[in-house]
Design a protein around this motif. Structure first.
Motif, mmCIF file in Angstrom:
data_model
loop_
_atom_site.group_PDB
_atom_site.id
_atom_site.type_symbol
_atom_site.label_atom_id
_atom_site.label_comp_id
_atom_site.label_asym_id
_atom_site.label_seq_id
_atom_site.Cartn_x
_atom_site.Cartn_y
_atom_site.Cartn_z
ATOM 1 N N SER A 77 20.941 -23.296 -32.657
ATOM 2 C CA SER A 77 22.241 -23.443 -32.132
ATOM 3 C C SER A 77 22.394 -23.214 -30.607
ATOM 4 N N ALA A 78 21.182 -22.666 -30.039
ATOM 5 C CA ALA A 78 21.163 -22.662 -28.562
ATOM 6 C C ALA A 78 19.741 -22.734 -28.198
ATOM 7 N N ILE A 79 19.669 -23.399 -27.106
ATOM 8 C CA ILE A 79 18.232 -23.761 -26.393
ATOM 9 C C ILE A 79 18.478 -23.374 -24.934
ATOM 10 N N HIS A 80 17.849 -22.417 -24.740
ATOM 11 C CA HIS A 80 17.905 -22.020 -22.852
ATOM 12 C C HIS A 80 16.778 -22.477 -22.089
ATOM 13 N N ALA A 81 16.971 -22.710 -21.223
ATOM 14 C CA ALA A 81 15.689 -23.260 -20.326
ATOM 15 C C ALA A 81 15.938 -22.906 -18.699
ATOM 16 N N ASN A 82 15.622 -21.702 -18.513
ATOM 17 C CA ASN A 82 16.020 -21.251 -17.257
ATOM 18 C C ASN A 82 14.989 -21.431 -16.102
ATOM 19 N N ASN A 83 15.371 -21.891 -15.225
ATOM 20 C CA ASN A 83 14.185 -22.216 -14.093
ATOM 21 C C ASN A 83 13.021 -22.690 -14.730
ATOM 22 N N VAL A 84 13.277 -23.897 -15.503
ATOM 23 C CA VAL A 84 12.115 -24.635 -16.079
ATOM 24 C C VAL A 84 12.223 -26.062 -16.001
ATOM 25 N N MET A 85 13.355 -26.645 -16.175
ATOM 26 C CA MET A 85 13.412 -28.165 -15.919
ATOM 27 C C MET A 85 12.821 -28.674 -14.665
ATOM 28 N N ALA A 86 13.009 -27.947 -13.635
ATOM 29 C CA ALA A 86 12.315 -28.191 -12.439
ATOM 30 C C ALA A 86 10.763 -28.212 -12.257
ATOM 31 N N HIS A 87 10.235 -27.399 -13.398
ATOM 32 C CA HIS A 87 8.995 -27.271 -13.284
ATOM 33 C C HIS A 87 7.918 -28.013 -14.149
ATOM 34 N N VAL A 88 8.761 -29.081 -14.865
ATOM 35 C CA VAL A 88 8.005 -30.167 -15.734
ATOM 36 C C VAL A 88 7.911 -31.258 -15.212
ATOM 37 N N ASP A 89 6.814 -31.828 -15.336
ATOM 38 C CA ASP A 89 6.499 -33.450 -14.768
ATOM 39 C C ASP A 89 7.334 -34.298 -15.909
ATOM 40 N N ASP A 90 6.836 -34.108 -17.315
ATOM 41 C CA ASP A 90 7.302 -34.835 -18.427
ATOM 42 C C ASP A 90 8.766 -34.407 -18.891
ATOM 43 N N ASP A 108 28.113 -15.795 -27.778
ATOM 44 C CA ASP A 108 29.384 -15.568 -28.434
ATOM 45 C C ASP A 108 30.149 -16.837 -28.525
ATOM 46 N N ARG A 109 29.792 -17.802 -27.628
ATOM 47 C CA ARG A 109 30.553 -19.047 -27.614
ATOM 48 C C ARG A 109 29.942 -20.023 -28.619
ATOM 49 N N PHE A 110 28.509 -19.965 -29.094
ATOM 50 C CA PHE A 110 27.970 -21.067 -29.601
ATOM 51 C C PHE A 110 27.202 -20.731 -30.942
ATOM 52 N N VAL A 111 26.824 -19.505 -30.932
ATOM 53 C CA VAL A 111 25.872 -19.191 -31.780
ATOM 54 C C VAL A 111 26.346 -18.711 -33.006
ATOM 55 N N PRO A 112 26.389 -19.060 -34.244
ATOM 56 C CA PRO A 112 26.954 -18.484 -35.584
ATOM 57 C C PRO A 112 26.099 -17.113 -36.110
ATOM 58 N N LYS A 113 26.487 -16.534 -37.138
ATOM 59 C CA LYS A 113 25.695 -15.643 -37.720
ATOM 60 C C LYS A 113 24.444 -15.927 -38.154
ATOM 61 N N ASN A 114 23.306 -15.359 -37.895
ATOM 62 C CA ASN A 114 21.932 -15.669 -38.237
ATOM 63 C C ASN A 114 21.315 -17.044 -37.586
ATOM 64 N N GLY A 115 22.103 -17.642 -36.453
ATOM 65 C CA GLY A 115 21.838 -18.688 -35.974
ATOM 66 C C GLY A 115 20.571 -18.395 -35.169
ATOM 67 N N LEU A 116 19.945 -19.564 -34.698
ATOM 68 C CA LEU A 116 18.615 -19.493 -33.812
ATOM 69 C C LEU A 116 18.923 -19.820 -32.282
ATOM 70 N N VAL A 117 18.255 -18.854 -31.460
ATOM 71 C CA VAL A 117 18.295 -18.959 -30.212
ATOM 72 C C VAL A 117 17.030 -19.003 -29.770
ATOM 73 N N VAL A 118 16.752 -20.209 -28.806
ATOM 74 C CA VAL A 118 15.357 -20.543 -28.460
ATOM 75 C C VAL A 118 15.357 -20.521 -27.094
ATOM 76 N N GLU A 119 14.375 -19.800 -26.499
ATOM 77 C CA GLU A 119 14.036 -20.015 -24.882
ATOM 78 C C GLU A 119 13.023 -20.739 -24.412
ATOM 79 N N ILE A 120 12.965 -21.532 -23.597
ATOM 80 C CA ILE A 120 11.789 -22.383 -23.169
ATOM 81 C C ILE A 120 11.422 -21.678 -22.008
ATOM 82 N N GLY A 121 10.201 -21.607 -21.745
ATOM 83 C CA GLY A 121 9.852 -20.849 -20.410
ATOM 84 C C GLY A 121 10.491 -19.298 -20.451
ATOM 85 N N SER A 122 10.120 -18.611 -21.513
ATOM 86 C CA SER A 122 10.901 -17.351 -21.657
ATOM 87 C C SER A 122 10.213 -16.243 -20.998
ATOM 88 N N ASN A 123 9.161 -16.466 -20.296
ATOM 89 C CA ASN A 123 8.442 -15.542 -19.407
ATOM 90 C C ASN A 123 8.172 -14.048 -20.298
#
Ligand code: TYD
Ligand code: ZN
Length: 410
Positions: A167-180, A96-111
């Protein structure tokens, strides 16, 4: 198999101060088939240190990702109704706040695609990235296209070439899990649109320290996220923290919103969290030794209670088999001689043995029919949901032992 971290993952300084040793433990999600119980089980040091230069709390021994995140990862976000609702609300707010029409939402560690699935039907595009092949295939089949990859700079650039900026990239419970972490943030910076946002959700190091949550320390959690050290990490890649939200889930979680530097106003919550972290002192010896002392006290209290009630002929089991529960059981050395089984609703865990302690995992139906006297609530972060679901157990006199954040028998 593992490497010793001699430099801080964020600032690359050499001033790491170790404050807690949880012993040698197997990876906390490495459940065993019963036939494996007699084989050699690899264990690695589980010790934690703070960088006195940038305040990042991190493990001193880093286990190779292939050993921690096997291709057939068993954790599924969708098993908890509360977490499914939580991620759907997050996805909605960000869209609602950040993604325009047809925008791309990526999730890292999307399970298994739980978060992105909640966006299907909206006028936007979704793409998951998760190295667990079984989950990536499952998610793709269910309508959430998912790349079976570890996200890094090359993957971020490749996604941008194929799908355009995110437009948005999510990383839920993933930044803690990566070395690099620098590789991941470089990939995020490459993929993110100029007006895009990167939203990191992770257990908050401040909550861990304040609420004695030492069971959130395990090999998969290589770093303990706080705003100060992560702001510093982002800055190196041209990103700026613009907002911080605090959530009660998982024992205390923060959401850190970052955007290309200078593109969006910075909300007062950023400064408030930086001040809080300074006040507590994320690398201060008093704060950290007090935390380590509380871990040792809990071990004493829990083992004494289990032994006392068993001495009166009562039976003790465990409820749920989460990673954090395995850390607690291994640290306390509570095995099947004292804890008869762990009841967990995840079908992929049932019939297996807990890592290290080798306690059999059974379905919750077994627990409901069995009439044990005490059940240690290992997934104490799901307390409300589980107490509601298992009200029968308490109605007929059963008691839950809740180890954390405060030791309680209810
Ligand atoms: P989780 O919260 O992901 O903790 P960790 O990150 O430490 O693994 O794990 C919760 C575990 O509890 C998972 O194995 C599923 C299980 N569970 C149940 O068995 N029943 C429930 O009602 C809930 C909410 C969770
Ligand atoms: Zn550092």
């Amino acid at each position: 198999m593992f490497k010793v971290a001699s430099r801080c993952r964020v600032c690359r300084g050499e001033n790491l101060w170790e404050f807690l040793d949880l012993g040698d433990q197997p990876p906390s999600n490495a459940l065993l088939r019963p036939a494996q119980a007699l084989e050699h089980e690899p264990k690695y040091p589980l010790r934690v240190a703070a960088c006195t230069d940038c305040d990042l709390i991190q493990l001193t021994h880093v286990v190779a990702p292939a050993l921690l995140f096997p291709a057939d990862y068993v954790y599924r976000s969708s098993v908890s109704a509360a977490m499914t609702a939580h991620f759907a609300a997050l996805a909605r707010e960000v869209a609602d706040r950040f993604v325009p029409k047809n925008g791309l939402v990526v999730e890292i560690g999307s399970n298994d695609g739980t978060l992105l699935r909640s966006l299907l039907g909206r006028d936007l595009r979704v793409l998951g990235v998760d190295p667990a092949r079984n989950l990536a295939l499952e998610a793709t089949a269910s309508g959430v296209p998912t790349l079976p990859e570890f996200f890094n700079a090359a993957v971020g650039e490749a996604i941008r070439r194929e799908h355009g900026p995110a437009s948005a990239i999510h990383a839920n419970n993933v930044m803690a899990h990566v070395d690099d972490v620098h590789g991941v943030v470089k990939g995020v910076a490459a993929l993110l649109a100029e007006d895009g946002v990167f939203v990191v959700e992770a257990p908050y190091a401040v909550d861990m320290l304040e609420h004695s949550e030492f069971d959130t320390i395990y090999h998969e959690h290589m770093s303990y996220v706080a705003v100060g050290p992560f702001a510093r990490l982002f800055r190196e890649h041209g990103l700026e923290v613009i907002e911080v939200q605090h959530q009660a889930v998982h024992g205390g979680t923060i959401r850190v919103f970052a955007a290309p530097a200078g593109r969006r106003p910075v909300h007062p919550s950023v400064g408030e969290h930086l001040d809080l972290e300074k006040r507590i002192g994320l690398s201060s010896p008093e704060t950290l030794t007090s935390f380590a002392r509380r871990a040792a006290n809990l071990r004493r209290t829990l083992c004494a209670l289990v032994d006392d009630v068993r001495a009166t002929g009562k039976r003790v089991v465990g409820y749920t088999a989460p990673a954090k529960g395995n850390v607690l059981l291994n640290y306390c050395r509570l095995g099947p001689d004292r804890i008869e089984y762990l009841a967990d609703a995840t079908p992929a865990k049932q019939g297996l043995l807990s890592p290290g302690m080798h306690i059999p995992i059974v379905p919750p139906d077994h627990f409901r029919a069995d009439r044990a006297d005490y059940a240690i609530l290992l997934a104490w972060n799901h307390r409300a949901e589980i107490l509601a679901k298992e009200s029968e157990f308490r109605a007929r006199g059963g008691k839950f032992i809740v180890p954390l954040p405060t030791f309680e028998v209810v």
